[in-house]
Write a protein that holds these residues in place. Structure first.
Motif, PDB file in Angstrom:
ATOM      1  N   ASP A  75       1.058  -1.419  -0.128  1.00 15.55           N
ATOM      2  CA  ASP A  75      -0.125   0.044   0.439  1.00 15.55           C
ATOM      3  C   ASP A  75       0.700   1.154  -0.044  1.00 15.55           C
ATOM      4  N   SER A  76       2.215   1.179  -0.332  1.00 13.64           N
ATOM      5  CA  SER A  76       2.767   2.191  -0.363  1.00 13.64           C
ATOM      6  C   SER A  76       1.972   3.691  -1.166  1.00 13.64           C
ATOM      7  N   PHE A  77       1.460   3.993  -2.299  1.00 12.30           N
ATOM      8  CA  PHE A  77       0.760   5.423  -2.560  1.00 12.30           C
ATOM      9  C   PHE A  77      -0.687   5.561  -1.013  1.00 12.30           C
ATOM     10  N   ARG A  78      -0.770   4.730  -0.474  1.00 13.56           N
ATOM     11  CA  ARG A  78      -1.513   5.806   0.761  1.00 13.56           C
ATOM     12  C   ARG A  78       0.162   5.571   1.725  1.00 13.56           C
ATOM     13  N   SER A  79       0.571   6.087   1.824  1.00 13.58           N
ATOM     14  CA  SER A  79       1.824   5.465   2.965  1.00 13.58           C
ATOM     15  C   SER A  79       2.005   6.764   2.930  1.00 13.58           C
ATOM     16  N   ASP A  80       2.534   7.103   3.942  1.00 13.36           N
ATOM     17  CA  ASP A  80       3.521   9.430   4.295  1.00 13.36           C
ATOM     18  C   ASP A  80       4.675   8.812   3.807  1.00 13.36           C
ATOM     19  N   LEU A  81       4.645   9.716   2.576  1.00 15.91           N
ATOM     20  CA  LEU A  81       5.870   9.810   1.647  1.00 15.91           C
ATOM     21  C   LEU A  81       7.551   9.810   2.460  1.00 15.91           C
ATOM     22  N   VAL A  82       7.525  11.229   3.298  1.00 17.29           N
ATOM     23  CA  VAL A  82       8.132  10.639   4.433  1.00 17.29           C
ATOM     24  C   VAL A  82       9.145   9.999   5.290  1.00 17.29           C
ATOM     25  N   ASP A  83       7.603   8.855   5.661  1.00 16.51           N
ATOM     26  CA  ASP A  83       8.137   7.799   6.618  1.00 16.51           C
ATOM     27  C   ASP A  83       8.372   6.931   5.713  1.00 16.51           C
ATOM     28  N   LEU A  84       8.188   6.695   4.199  1.00 21.11           N
ATOM     29  CA  LEU A  84       8.255   5.568   3.136  1.00 21.11           C
ATOM     30  C   LEU A  84      10.383   6.220   2.625  1.00 21.11           C
ATOM     31  N   LEU A  85      10.188   7.090   2.372  1.00 20.87           N
ATOM     32  CA  LEU A  85      11.495   7.330   1.994  1.00 20.87           C
ATOM     33  C   LEU A  85      12.628   6.748   3.086  1.00 20.87           C
ATOM     34  N   ALA A  86      12.270   7.201   4.630  1.00 21.72           N
ATOM     35  CA  ALA A  86      12.954   7.192   5.132  1.00 21.72           C
ATOM     36  C   ALA A  86      13.253   6.055   5.629  1.00 21.72           C
ATOM     37  N   LEU A  87      11.940   4.662   5.245  1.00 19.78           N
ATOM     38  CA  LEU A  87      12.251   3.325   5.636  1.00 19.78           C
ATOM     39  C   LEU A  87      13.024   2.610   4.355  1.00 19.78           C
ATOM     40  N   TYR A  88      12.926   3.052   3.178  1.00 20.96           N
ATOM     41  CA  TYR A  88      13.772   2.298   2.407  1.00 20.96           C
ATOM     42  C   TYR A  88      15.294   2.612   2.437  1.00 20.96           C
ATOM     43  N   LYS A  89      15.116   4.147   2.328  1.00 16.56           N
ATOM     44  CA  LYS A  89      16.595   4.462   2.996  1.00 16.56           C
ATOM     45  C   LYS A  89      17.504   3.685   3.775  1.00 16.56           C
ATOM     46  N   ALA A  90      16.799   3.837   4.348  1.00 16.91           N
ATOM     47  CA  ALA A  90      17.365   2.402   5.048  1.00 16.91           C
ATOM     48  C   ALA A  90      17.627   1.330   4.992  1.00 16.91           C
ATOM     49  N   VAL A  91      16.569   0.452   4.617  1.00 20.25           N
ATOM     50  CA  VAL A  91      17.203  -0.977   3.652  1.00 20.25           C
ATOM     51  C   VAL A  91      17.960  -1.294   2.570  1.00 20.25           C
ATOM     52  N   ASP A  92      17.859  -0.202   1.756  1.00 18.38           N
ATOM     53  CA  ASP A  92      19.278   0.289   1.069  1.00 18.38           C
ATOM     54  C   ASP A  92      19.980  -0.080   1.411  1.00 18.38           C
ATOM     55  N   ASN A  93      19.986   1.168   2.975  1.00 14.96           N
ATOM     56  CA  ASN A  93      21.612   0.589   3.148  1.00 14.96           C
ATOM     57  C   ASN A  93      21.886  -0.083   3.458  1.00 14.96           C
ATOM     58  N   ALA A  94      20.820  -0.946   4.575  1.00 15.78           N
ATOM     59  CA  ALA A  94      21.164  -2.228   4.745  1.00 15.78           C
ATOM     60  C   ALA A  94      21.465  -3.254   3.748  1.00 15.78           C
TER      61      ALA A  94
END
Ligand SMILES: CC(=O)SCCNC(=O)CCNC(=O)[C@H](O)C(C)(C)COP(=O)(O)OP(=O)(O)OC[C@H]1O[C@@H](n2cnc3c(N)ncnc32)[C@H](O)[C@@H]1OP(=O)(O)O
Ligand SMILES: O=C(O)CCC(=O)C(=O)O
Length: 536
Positions: free
Chosen positions: A204-223
């Motif tokens: 449900d990415s499109f109904r997720s908060d964009l700022v939260d979502l990008l922070a999460l993706y950045k964290a897993v990318d770094n992982a």
């Protein structure tokens, strides 16, 4: 006018028998190469530095998302058949149901992972340690982690906050890394030497908060995940929304981007294409689009889109001629028909009906076709059984049936077809019958005339060469009459033609006998001449 095919027509198109085909009045025309569209086609999207339309990968999820289709039940044998067919088609990844779902799901996962297919085998699990462990035990090539990030899913599905999601995600990713070999912690990507891939996706990415979502993706990318995924779980996104989100994410993560689109509002294929233009690298599909509710991006529709956008890449990478068999296999497995309007394989996907279309298609199929059916091993058809048929289409059918007619005759018979089509829907057999009846009447007139001529011409005025010519003409007339005989429309016509053939045959026998006598006479005269010369 394009070349027509002499094959007989049975009213079926593209091999379907779904109840519509017998009454459609269609006839197939020979494959006719679509004009080269590579150079100037406006349908090939602009290749900018961010677009991946010419290097996309397919994550085929019939055996995961497809199993969520309400009518789906795949036993092990069927799953293996489908996996092999997908592999042969050339998909890059095959995604399987969570091995935690049931004991058989686990065993099937193991069985498919050990088949040694070219495609990488993934399994789709909750972003949870227990699921991740089970996935590793199943021996797959990659693990697709998923967790809902919209407020709906956080509240009503798993009840986790964004902080908890991030924490769990990092733990699970770290575990997956540990489980696949030694850990050169300084460079996560090197862990891939064990060939296990990790993807992290938000539901449900499109109904997720964009700022939260990008922070999460950045964290897993770094992982060190190999891919992050975006999912339009409720199918509400438009291509523009997709472009914005993927393009933004492209600027945030280094890893690949996978996209998963539901089709609730009919945008799944368009959204997939747009995602690639915006920098996504992988697209999720399922055969015939089967999945939860009305499903996701259909594999067939997606490759139809991509063969237009990126013809060389798509045709060289995927075995497109196998699409029909693949769809049939899955349709049978889940007990559905291939929809009549399915891209490429729908029974009328390459059938042209209106007279204006048919004429131009016969001259050059590119006029009304964006895809050459030959690319998919299929055939185009022309419907000639309606009031909107034109004489050009009817002429092509007459040619297919081997009925030689002048243009004026074809126009006359077209008028008859229209008269009948105004009264009721016609099948191909009806129009063929009108054509044949017209042809036989015409041939009958000609034959009667010829018969009279032959009969009165007699055999007594002939030289030997005149006689040979006469026999040849008779043989042609008999063969024409036989063509009529193959296509009789009534017993009376059949009897008339039989009588003519018998009459002509009789004349031919007499002529052959005459010819034989002439030959004997000539030989005798020749012998006498030789004997005379010898005496001298
Ligand atoms: C949008 C999508 O398609 S996502 C993929 C959907 N796929 C599936 O659901 C796979 C098939 N599912 C199943 O076989 C089962 O649902 C299972 C095995 C995964 C779980 O079954 P059950 O334990 O009986 O739970 P149930 O299905 O009732 O509910 C889902 C559970 O997963 C939890 N959950 C849902 N998403 C996640 C997640 N991403 N991470 C962790 N937990 C999750 C829910 O909170 C709920 O837990 P609960 O037992 O504490 O209530
Ligand atoms: O894992 C994903 O990316 C998609 C999961 C899914 O099926 C969905 O969100 O609709």
């Amino acid at each position: 006018m394009g070349e027509s095919c002499n094959g007989h027509s049975n009213g079926h198109s593209n091999g379907h028998s779904n109840g519509y085909s017998n009454g459609t009045g269609v006839t197939h025309v020979a494959a006719h190469p679509v004009q080269d569209q590579s150079a100037a086609s406006p349908y090939q999207s602009v290749q900018d530095y961010i677009s991946n339309v010419r290097r996309y990968k397919i994550i085929e999820s019939t055996l995961r998302e497809g199993e969520q289709f309400v009518g789906a039940f795949f036993n092990t044998e069927t799953k293996i058949k489908i996996a092999r067919a997908l592999d042969s088609f050339g998909v890059d990844y095959i995604e399987l149901t969570n091995p935690c779902s049931s004991p058989a799901s686990f065993e099937d996962c193991k069985a498919i992972a050990s088949l040694g297919l070219k495609a990488k085998i993934l399994t789709h699990v909750r972003c949870h340690m227990d699921d991740a462990k089970r996935a590793v035990e199943a021996g797959v090539d990659g693990v697709d982690l998923v967790i809902g990030t919209s407020s709906f899913l956080r509240q009503y599905s798993h009840g986790k906050s964004m902080e908890m999601i991030t924490k769990t995600a990092l733990e699970v990713i770290a575990y997956l890394r540990r489980s696949v070999g030694p850990q050169p912690i300084h460079d996560w990507r090197q862990i891939n030497c064990q060939n296990v891939e990790v993807r992290f996706s938000s539901e449900d990415s499109f109904r997720s908060d964009l700022v939260d979502l990008l922070a999460l993706y950045k964290a897993v990318d770094n992982a060190g995940v190999d891919r992050v995924g975006i999912a339009d779980t409720v199918g509400g996104a438009t291509p523009r929304m997709v472009y914005d989100l993927v393009r933004t994410l492209r600027g945030v993560v280094k890893c690949d981007i996978e996209c998963h689109f539901h089709n609730d509002t009919g945008c799944a294929v368009a959204n997939s294409h747009t995602a690639l233009e915006a920098g996504s690298t992988h697209i999720d599909t399922s055969v015939l689009g089967i999945g939860e509710r009305n499903g996701i991006t259909s594999l067939g529709a997606f490759v139809a889109r991509m063969v237009v956008t990126a013809p060389e890449y798509t045709q060289s990478k995927y075995n497109l001629t196998e699409l029909k068999a693949l769809e049939t296999l899955v349709a049978e497995a889940v007990e559905i028909n291939i929809p009549f309007n399915n891209c490429v394989t729908g029974f009328c996907a390459f059938t042209h009906k209106a007279g204006i279309h048919a004429k131009a298609i016969l001259a050059n199929p590119s006029t009304y076709e964006i895809i050459d059916p030959k690319i998919f091993g299929l055939t185009r058809y022309i419907s000639i059984a309606s009031r909107i048929t034109g004489w050009n289409a009817v002429k092509s059918r007459a040619d297919q049936l081997g009925l030689t007619m002048t243009d004026d005759e074809v126009k006359e018979v077209t008028a008859k077809i229209k008269q009948m089509a105004d009264i009721r829907p016609l099948a191909i057999d009806d129009t063929d019958s009108i054509l044949r009846s017209f042809y036989i009447k015409k041939s009958y007139r000609t034959m009667t005339h010829e018969y009279g001529r032959f009969y009165h011409q007699g055999l007594w005025l002939c030289t030997r060469s005149e006689l040979s010519e006469f026999i040849e003409e008779l043989e042609e007339a008999i063969s024409r009459a036989r063509t009529g005989l193959e296509q009789p429309t009534s017993t009376k016509e059949w009897e008339d033609i039989m009588a003519i053939i018998e009459g002509l045959d009789d004349l031919r026998c007499k002529a052959l006998r005459e010819e034989g006598k002439m030959i004997q006479r000539e030989e005798r005269e020749e012998r006498l001449k030789r004997e005379k010369r010898g005496k001298r």
